[in-house]
Each structure stands twice: as structure tokens, then as C-alpha cells.
Design an enzyme around this catalytic site. Structure first.
Site: not given
Ligand code: UGA
Length: 438
Positions: A211, A263
Site C-alpha cells: 500500500n 487504506c
Molecule cells: C487499496 C489497494 O489498492 C488495495 O490493493 C488494498 O487491498 C486496499 O487499499 C486495502 O488495503 O484494503 P482502495 O483503497 O480500495 O485499495 O483503492 P485504490 O484503487 O487503491 O485507490 C486509492 C486512492 O488512490 C484513491 O483515492 C484513488 O483515486 C487514488 N488513485 C489510484 C490515484 O489517484 N491514481 C491512481 O492511478 C490510482
């Protein structure tokens, strides 16, 4: 196999249901009777595409059940997953493990035959050792094996991530348990997932480090996006250009607002705290945490610039308020932070959100929910595309008119090609990491 999940929050519910779908007999345990009744009727308290169908299917097949009888359910199971919450503690940084330890104590008092006890919750390095101590204290030596099996599920993609993960991580040195878990995950491994077995502490650290690394990637690209705005370069070109290098990889290189959710903010802070506790400061993780805080301020300042510092009585419309698309989760969503700042400065807020109105926002005076996107954006001073929902990717701009005023859009997710607005005199379009001339 006979499995139970303690905690039917996001991780416990999704994982439990998916394991039942793989043919196992699964009991999902929770203290909240009302929630269990809801689940028994196939009603899902969270927004997760495909989950309610999967719950109903497995309830009907008799492989899935819900219960508040912790001890009885553990008795019936060979594998006990602990999937309770580990929120940020009162100190604002550490993980609060009270729920994990309460469960461990309950198990320790009643365990009668051998169980594999698995931490699925995200826990700091050494938590498995502490659980083991609790069980040993109650003279249960030999009756249990504590292992770590972290989850890597993204909200909104959780079922797909469960069924088609890149890897399954099992933290234990017990060869017999490794074999059982290899069997449990066999359908997933057969579809191509790597099976990584390592020490329990390594598995705990793999979860946090994953993470933290993803949060670092996002912060890195967000910082490069700031530079792009100054040097007249398009961040999307940079993301593509660097992401094609397989050593870097193209995913999680989308520039945007500060990362949020339940997360990344919580786990980066908890990992930094672990580093501090062990006198091994994690300077990169710390600067990611600080940069993400600064990111919130930078985006806020950009909005003031766009509005020429005149916020009072301005109507600002948010398209999407959740921290990302395909979820109804508002935890650490940058929209919530921005809205409360603007309201304090006398702005009026309209918002349209595909998952419906949000209680936390409706408490604010001057914040109005619309269930129609085009009514929400009517005659507003600024439209902020906050969340990358599919339905915002093809807006009908001819329906977004503002009488004699220009329509101003700030797209925090770069859903549009900025060049397509060059000859549109009635729209001013701003985005992330592209020349910013507000
Ligand atoms: C995250 C991890 O991706 C999962 O692998 C993990 O299991 C989970 O946390 C956890 O620890 O339970 P999640 O929090 O659901 O998953 O969401 P993400 O898709 O990772 O996005 C997190 C944040 O990053 C969001 O605000 C999203 O908008 C941002 N983000 C993501 C970006 O700004 N750019 C990106 O390219 C990807």
C-alpha cells in the site's frame, strides 16, 4: 473446507462470500444482529458491484451463512479468519488493534480443537506474535497455528481482485498449513495467481509495503503533474511514457487529487509509525504522507485561482464526492475536505453523486444534493469533476449552458483531452498536470 470470518466489514464480507463461491462452507460472524438479518435477506450494507448477487447465490446454495454466535461458529470451522477493523488509533498514526486482540482473547478462552487462525485484517509487523502470546497465555499451546494472509482487494473491484489476484501471500513456516492454504487457493492459483509463502512477519510487512508503494507511485506522479503545469507538458504523456517501462509499470500512475480511502492514508501512517518504533525511520513514506496533505492544499489553491479568489456566494458543483469511482465510500475523500473549506468561505455547493446523497454533506448549510447531473451543473460558477465515474466521461456539453457566462470546469481526473476545448469559446477547461493558466 470449513471456514469462518470474524467481522463482516468490507474485507470479511467480500472474502467470505468469495470463498463460499469457490465451494467452501463459510460462516460470516458479526456482533451486529441487525446487519446480519439484512445480509441473510441478501441486502448488502456496502456498495460493491456484483456482491449482492454473489451473496444471494451462495446463500441459496447453502454454502454461506451469517451468525452472531462466535464460539459456535469457530467450533464448526477449521480455519478462522480475523477480519475486524484496524482503524487509526487516537494518537492519529498507529493502528488501533483493540478489536483484533479482543477477538484473540475470546478465541483463546474457548478453543478446544486445532484451528488455523488467520489475520486478514491489515496489522502491523509483530501482531501475529502478540496474538500467539495471548493464546499461549491461556494454555492453548498446540491447539492453533496463527498465520497471516493479507488481502489486496480494491473497493469497487473487490470480487475481481479476489478471483484474479496477482499473488496470494501466506505468512507461516508451518509446512502443513502452507499445503492446506495452497489447496484452499487452488482454483485461484490455477488461473495464474502466484503463491508466495513466507514468514508471518514478512506477510504482515508485504501488505503495508504494497500500500505504501502504491501511495508513493501516486504521489510521485502527482508531484510530476505539478511540474508539468509549469513546464507546459501533458502529464498523461509522461504517465504513458514512463509506465511502458516494465520496471515501472503503467498502473497507479493516474495523476489526480490527494489519494484517499480507508487504506492508503491509514496504512502509510501506521507503517511510518512502525519504522519509528523500530528506530528505522521511513523517510520516503513520511514524505509521501506529507506530500498528500500538501496536495489537498494545492488543489484548493488552484480552485481559488480559477475563481480569482472570489469564493463568497459562488456556486460550485461537485460531480462525484466519493474517494474514487465504483464505491460509495467517503472516507478520506478529498471532496469532503474541499467542500467544508468552501462552505466556510461562504460558497454554495451543488453535488451530484451516482451513489446518492450523503448524510455527512447534508448536514452542511448551503450544500445541496441533486439526483440529476444536468440540473446540478445548471448556472453554476465552477464544475469540479472530482470522481472518475464512467457517466462523467461523456458529458453532453451542449446541455451545460450558463446563460451569457462561460462554463468553467476543473477536471481533477483528466477525463477529457484538453485540446478538444481549445475552440470552444463557451467553456474554460482546467485539468491536472497540463498547462494551468488560471
Ligand atoms: C487499496 C489497494 O489498492 C488495495 O490493493 C488494498 O487491498 C486496499 O487499499 C486495502 O488495503 O484494503 P482502495 O483503497 O480500495 O485499495 O483503492 P485504490 O484503487 O487503491 O485507490 C486509492 C486512492 O488512490 C484513491 O483515492 C484513488 O483515486 C487514488 N488513485 C489510484 C490515484 O489517484 N491514481 C491512481 O492511478 C490510482
Amino acid at each position: 473446507m470449513k471456514i469462518c470470518f470474524i467481522g463482516t466489514g468490507y474485507v470479511g464480507l467480500v472474502s467470505g462470500v468469495c470463498f463460499s463461491d469457490l465451494g467452501n462452507s463459510v460462516i460470516c460472524i458479526d456482533k451486529d444482529r441487525e446487519k446480519l438479518t439484512q445480509l441473510e435477506n441478501g441486502d448488502i450494507p456496502i456498495f460493491e458491484p456484483g456482491l449482492s448477487e454473489l451473496v444471494r447465490k451462495n446463500l441459496d446454495a447453502g454454502r454461506l451463512s451469517f451468525s452472531d454466535d462466535l464460539i459456535g461458529s469457530i467450533k464448526k470451522s477449521d480455519i478462522v479468519f480475523i477480519a475486524v477493523g484496524t482503524p487509526t488509533a487516537k494518537d492519529g498514526v498507529s493502528a488501533d488493534l483493540s478489536q483484533v486482540f479482543t477477538v484473540a482473547k475470546l478465541i483463546s478462552k474457548r478453543i478446544k480443537s486445532h484451528k488455523i487462525i488467520v489475520t486478514k485484517s491489515t496489522v502491523p509487523i509483530g501482531t501475529g506474535d502478540k496474538i500467539e502470546k495471548i493464546l499461549n497465555k491461556n494454555k492453548k499451546k498446540g491447539l492453533f497455528t496463527i498465520i497471516s494472509n493479507p488481502e489486496f482487494l480494491r473497493e469497487g473491484e473487490a470480487i475481481k481482485d479476489f478471483k484474479y489476484p496477482d499473488r496470494v501471500v501466506i505468512g507461516t513456516n508451518d509446512k502443513r498449513v502452507i499445503k492446506i492454504f495452497n489447496e484452499l487457493y487452488r482454483p485461484i492459483i490455477n488461473k495464474g495467481a502466484a503463491f508466495v509463502s513466507c514468514s508471518r512477519r514478512a506477510a504482515e510487512l508485504i501488505k503495508y509495503a504494497s500500500n505504501a508503494f502504491l501511495a508513493t507511485k501516486i504521489s510521485f506522479i502527482n508531484e510530476i503533474a505539478n511540474l508539468c503545469e509549469k513546464v507546459h507538458v501533458n502529464i498523461d504523456d509522461v504517465s504513458v511514457g514512463i509506465g511502458l517501462d516494465k520496471r515501472i509499470g503503467s498502473r497507479f500512475l493516474r495523476a489526480g487529487p490527494a489519494y484517499g480511502g480507508s487504506c492508503f492514508p491509514k496504512d502509510t501512517k501506521a507503517l511510518a509509525k512502525v519504522g519509528k518504533n523500530y528506530n528505522s525511520p521511513l523517510s520516503i513514506v513520511n514524505s509521501v504522507i506529507n506530500f498528500n496533505e500538501k496536495r489537498k492544499k494545492d488543489i484548493e489553491n488552484n480552485i481559488y485561482k480559477i475563481l480569482h479568489n472570489k469564493i463568497k456566494n459562488k456556486i460550485i458543483c461537485f460531480l462525484g464526492v466519493t474517494f474514487k469511482a465504483n464505491t460509495d465510500d467517503l472516507r478520506d475523500s478529498s471532496a469532503i475536505n474541499l467542500i467544508s473549506k468552501f462552505v466556510k468561505k461562504g460558497a454554495k455547493i451543488n453535488y451530484y453523486e451516482p451513489t446518492g446523497s450523503k448524510e455527512i454533506l447534508d448536514k452542511h448549510k448551503n450544500v445541496k444534493y441533486f439526483d440529476d447531473l444536468y440540473l446540478a451543473v445548471k448556472k453554476v460558477d465552477l464544475i469540479i469533476i472530482h470522481t472518475e465515474w464512467d457517466e462523467f466521461k461523456n458529458l453532453n456539453f451542449s446541455k451545460i449552458k450558463n446563460n451569457d457566462k462561460k462554463v468553467i470546469i476543473y477536471d481533477l481526473r483528466n477525463l477529457y483531452d484538453n485540446r478538444s476545448f481549445i475552440n470552444k469559446n463557451n467553456i474554460s477547461y482546467y485539468s491536472i498536470g497540463r498547462p494551468f493558466n488560471a
